[in-house]
Design a protein around this motif. Structure first.
Motif, PDB file in Angstrom:
ATOM      1  N   HIS A  29      -2.598  -1.275  -4.209  1.00  0.00           N
ATOM      2  CA  HIS A  29      -2.558  -2.731  -4.082  1.00  0.00           C
ATOM      3  C   HIS A  29      -1.195  -3.133  -3.533  1.00  0.00           C
ATOM      4  O   HIS A  29      -0.187  -2.474  -3.799  1.00  0.00           O
ATOM      5  N   ASP A  30      -1.168  -4.223  -2.783  1.00  0.00           N
ATOM      6  CA  ASP A  30       0.077  -4.687  -2.160  1.00  0.00           C
ATOM      7  C   ASP A  30       1.199  -4.839  -3.174  1.00  0.00           C
ATOM      8  O   ASP A  30       2.312  -4.354  -2.950  1.00  0.00           O
ATOM      9  N   LYS A  34       4.673  -2.571  -3.214  1.00  0.00           N
ATOM     10  CA  LYS A  34       5.970  -3.206  -2.922  1.00  0.00           C
ATOM     11  C   LYS A  34       6.935  -3.181  -4.096  1.00  0.00           C
ATOM     12  O   LYS A  34       8.138  -3.299  -3.910  1.00  0.00           O
ATOM     13  N   GLN A  50       0.668   3.414   2.040  1.00  0.00           N
ATOM     14  CA  GLN A  50      -0.122   2.505   1.220  1.00  0.00           C
ATOM     15  C   GLN A  50      -1.593   2.901   1.198  1.00  0.00           C
ATOM     16  O   GLN A  50      -2.288   2.636   0.230  1.00  0.00           O
TER      17      GLN A  50
END
Length: 109
Positions: A29-30, A34, A50
């Motif tokens: 997931h983003d 991050k 990713q």
């Protein structure tokens, strides 16, 4: 297409997808990707990418599957084809796994 949420210590870290052609995609997931404080779920799926793609179920997830007579019993009782590794993973890795990872089926319409 079938999908499953990949949880790390009960927190959603990514999405595992089996595509219609039988190949697999794992995507962090983003927000997990991050965030530096969030670890990779596996040494074989590091956070330097990713999204990962594979023709076969990733070894990290495959190693979560039951083996031998345990696999035979689970497949018989749950009526799962022994070669349906993703189905077996969805049935067996949703709770009580060794380690911090759990796999939860995502129901799509």
């Amino acid at each position: 297409m079938r999908q499953a949420a990949v949880l790390y210590k009960n927190e959603s870290a990514g999405l595992l997808t089996q595509l219609n052609n039988g190949s697999f995609v794992f995507r962090y997931h983003d927000n997990w990707f991050k965030e530096d404080s969030k670890p990779a779920i596996s040494l074989t799926l590091p956070k330097n990418r990713q999204e990962y793609q594979s023709e076969h179920l990733f070894p990290f997830f495959y190693n979560m599957l039951p083996e031998g007579s345990n696999k035979q019993v689970v497949c018989f009782e749950l009526r799962i084809d022994p070669k349906d590794y993703f189905g077996l993973l969805l049935a067996t890795a949703k709770f009580d796994t060794i380690g911090a990872i759990q796999i939860k089926k995502i129901v799509t319409k």
